[in-house]
Write a protein that holds these residues in place. Structure first.
Motif, PDB file in Angstrom:
ATOM      1  N   LYS A 217       0.832  -1.188   0.000  1.00 18.47           N
ATOM      2  CA  LYS A 217       0.000   0.000   0.000  1.00 18.47           C
ATOM      3  C   LYS A 217       0.875   1.249   0.000  1.00 18.47           C
ATOM      4  O   LYS A 217       2.011   1.227   0.484  1.00 18.47           O
ATOM      5  CB  LYS A 217      -0.905   0.022   1.240  1.00 18.47           C
ATOM      6  N   GLN A 218       0.327   2.340  -0.544  1.00 22.10           N
ATOM      7  CA  GLN A 218       1.033   3.613  -0.564  1.00 22.10           C
ATOM      8  C   GLN A 218       0.142   4.713  -0.011  1.00 22.10           C
ATOM      9  O   GLN A 218      -1.037   4.493   0.270  1.00 22.10           O
ATOM     10  CB  GLN A 218       1.454   3.968  -1.983  1.00 22.10           C
ATOM     11  N   THR A 219       0.720   5.902   0.146  1.00 28.12           N
ATOM     12  CA  THR A 219      -0.027   7.057   0.611  1.00 28.12           C
ATOM     13  C   THR A 219      -1.298   7.233  -0.219  1.00 28.12           C
ATOM     14  O   THR A 219      -1.256   7.230  -1.445  1.00 28.12           O
ATOM     15  CB  THR A 219       0.835   8.327   0.507  1.00 28.12           C
ATOM     16  N   GLY A 220      -2.430   7.370   0.476  1.00 30.40           N
ATOM     17  CA  GLY A 220      -3.706   7.464  -0.209  1.00 30.40           C
ATOM     18  C   GLY A 220      -4.466   6.157  -0.219  1.00 30.40           C
ATOM     19  O   GLY A 220      -5.631   6.113  -0.608  1.00 30.40           O
ATOM     20  N   GLY A 221      -3.818   5.052   0.203  1.00 30.86           N
ATOM     21  CA  GLY A 221      -4.482   3.763   0.304  1.00 30.86           C
ATOM     22  C   GLY A 221      -4.463   2.925  -0.952  1.00 30.86           C
ATOM     23  O   GLY A 221      -5.007   1.825  -0.969  1.00 30.86           O
ATOM     24  N   GLN A 222      -3.830   3.397  -2.030  1.00 32.66           N
ATOM     25  CA  GLN A 222      -3.796   2.624  -3.271  1.00 32.66           C
ATOM     26  C   GLN A 222      -2.860   1.420  -3.148  1.00 32.66           C
ATOM     27  O   GLN A 222      -1.846   1.469  -2.461  1.00 32.66           O
ATOM     28  CB  GLN A 222      -3.348   3.489  -4.449  1.00 32.66           C
ATOM     29  N   THR A 223      -3.212   0.343  -3.852  1.00 26.97           N
ATOM     30  CA  THR A 223      -2.360  -0.838  -3.917  1.00 26.97           C
ATOM     31  C   THR A 223      -1.220  -0.590  -4.897  1.00 26.97           C
ATOM     32  O   THR A 223      -1.424  -0.028  -5.968  1.00 26.97           O
ATOM     33  CB  THR A 223      -3.165  -2.063  -4.365  1.00 26.97           C
ATOM     34  N   ILE A 224      -0.009  -0.997  -4.538  1.00 28.83           N
ATOM     35  CA  ILE A 224       1.143  -0.841  -5.420  1.00 28.83           C
ATOM     36  C   ILE A 224       1.796  -2.200  -5.640  1.00 28.83           C
ATOM     37  O   ILE A 224       1.772  -3.071  -4.780  1.00 28.83           O
ATOM     38  CB  ILE A 224       2.190   0.144  -4.857  1.00 28.83           C
ATOM     39  N   THR A 225       2.358  -2.369  -6.812  1.00 31.25           N
ATOM     40  CA  THR A 225       3.172  -3.539  -7.121  1.00 31.25           C
ATOM     41  C   THR A 225       4.517  -3.055  -7.662  1.00 31.25           C
ATOM     42  O   THR A 225       4.598  -1.983  -8.251  1.00 31.25           O
ATOM     43  CB  THR A 225       2.492  -4.445  -8.168  1.00 31.25           C
ATOM     44  N   SER A 226       5.553  -3.833  -7.462  1.00 30.10           N
ATOM     45  CA  SER A 226       6.881  -3.446  -7.932  1.00 30.10           C
ATOM     46  C   SER A 226       7.626  -4.667  -8.426  1.00 30.10           C
ATOM     47  O   SER A 226       7.409  -5.779  -7.954  1.00 30.10           O
ATOM     48  CB  SER A 226       7.674  -2.759  -6.807  1.00 30.10           C
ATOM     49  N   LEU A 227       8.500  -4.445  -9.383  1.00 26.81           N
ATOM     50  CA  LEU A 227       9.352  -5.500  -9.920  1.00 26.81           C
ATOM     51  C   LEU A 227      10.653  -4.863 -10.392  1.00 26.81           C
ATOM     52  O   LEU A 227      10.653  -3.897 -11.165  1.00 26.81           O
ATOM     53  CB  LEU A 227       8.674  -6.207 -11.088  1.00 26.81           C
ATOM     54  N   SER A 228      11.780  -5.361  -9.913  1.00 28.40           N
ATOM     55  CA  SER A 228      13.075  -4.825 -10.318  1.00 28.40           C
ATOM     56  C   SER A 228      14.097  -5.962 -10.336  1.00 28.40           C
ATOM     57  O   SER A 228      13.916  -6.990  -9.692  1.00 28.40           O
ATOM     58  CB  SER A 228      13.552  -3.718  -9.365  1.00 28.40           C
ATOM     59  N   GLY A 229      15.157  -5.753 -11.093  1.00 24.37           N
ATOM     60  CA  GLY A 229      16.192  -6.759 -11.175  1.00 24.37           C
ATOM     61  C   GLY A 229      17.485  -6.190 -11.724  1.00 24.37           C
ATOM     62  O   GLY A 229      17.514  -5.089 -12.263  1.00 24.37           O
ATOM     63  N   SER A 230      18.554  -6.950 -11.578  1.00 24.19           N
ATOM     64  CA  SER A 230      19.853  -6.533 -12.109  1.00 24.19           C
ATOM     65  C   SER A 230      20.651  -7.765 -12.483  1.00 24.19           C
ATOM     66  O   SER A 230      20.432  -8.844 -11.952  1.00 24.19           O
ATOM     67  CB  SER A 230      20.621  -5.687 -11.082  1.00 24.19           C
ATOM     68  N   LEU A 231      21.582  -7.572 -13.420  1.00 21.73           N
ATOM     69  CA  LEU A 231      22.459  -8.645 -13.876  1.00 21.73           C
ATOM     70  C   LEU A 231      23.855  -8.080 -14.050  1.00 21.73           C
ATOM     71  O   LEU A 231      24.040  -7.035 -14.678  1.00 21.73           O
ATOM     72  CB  LEU A 231      21.963  -9.224 -15.199  1.00 21.73           C
TER      73      LEU A 231
END
Length: 232
Positions: A217-231
């Motif tokens: 969750k983030q400010t304002g109550g919205q649902t958030i998703t994240s995806l990150s990577g490195s090689l």
């Protein structure tokens, strides 16, 4: 190749190549060449080129360094991460970088630069459980500033081979001045997430990579998703 489109109708299409090779078991050099096109219906389009070269290596038993230099839009960029591990349970990381913000066409046209300094600490209470604390101070070329605070707790389920972890993490951002130059800059912003991590950063391993996915969750109550990577 990669492509994205956000809610403001910003488009980015890019293609690039990354070359990596080992100098020996503990030192690696890599080079990145990426070219992209940013476009937005109201602003037109613009082509960019990113060039970057880096080195990862252990300089002593306790210190591991990741350094990089490059150019974006003809402007110099670079950074360094210095990892200090005085014990097997503790790691302190100093982070510094300078970059040009080009996530959207508006940012590319404004040539906003960003310098970031950070200090991060990790402590392992047990071989499976660790606490992470971090603070970063950012400086924008339009005289704006940002404070970033990070706190996380992770449990590792797999310790042989790549590390597999699950945890909870919170982050708070505070900007001195909201701006309309094209980058995210609310007065305050907070997130809380459940994160999944797959990590293989053993210096003498021929493959170094990481993947992180989260939901929260983030400010304002919205649902958030994240995806990150490195090689590399």
């Amino acid at each position: 190749a990669r492509r994205y489109r956000d809610s403001s109708d910003n488009h980015m299409d890019s293609v690039g190549a990354r070359f990596s090779f080992d100098l020996d078991r503990l030192n690696r050099v890599w080079v990145l060449d990426e070219r992209c096109t940013l476009s937005q219906a109201a602003l037109g389009s613009r082509s960019l080129q990113f060039l970057e070269a880096g080195w990862n290596g252990r300089v002593s038993e306790d210190f591991f360094v990741q350094a990089r230099v490059g150019t974006t839009q003809g402007l110099a960029t670079g950074g360094v991460d210095l990892h200090y591990t005085p014990t097997s349970q503790d790691r302190l990381t100093f982070h510094a970088q300078s970059q040009v913000l080009v996530d959207t066409l508006q940012l590319a046209q404004n040539s906003v630069r960003f310098q970031d300094l950070g200090l991060y600490y990790r402590h392992q209470f047990t071989p499976e459980d660790q606490l992470e604390i971090g603070y970063g101070r950012g400086f924008f070329s339009d005289n704006n500033q940002r404070n970033a605070y990070n706190l996380g707790y992770f449990h590792t389920f797999q310790r042989t081979g790549p590390l597999l972890s699950l945890g909870v993490a919170g982050r708070s951002l505070a900007y001195a001045n909201p701006t309309n130059l094209g980058y995210f800059s609310p007065e305050q912003f907070h997130t809380a997430q459940i994160l999944f991590r797959l990590d293989n950063h053993v210096p003498n391993d021929p493959w170094m990579y990481s993947l992180e996915a989260g939901i929260g969750k983030q400010t304002g109550g919205q649902t958030i998703t994240s995806l990150s990577g490195s090689l590399g």
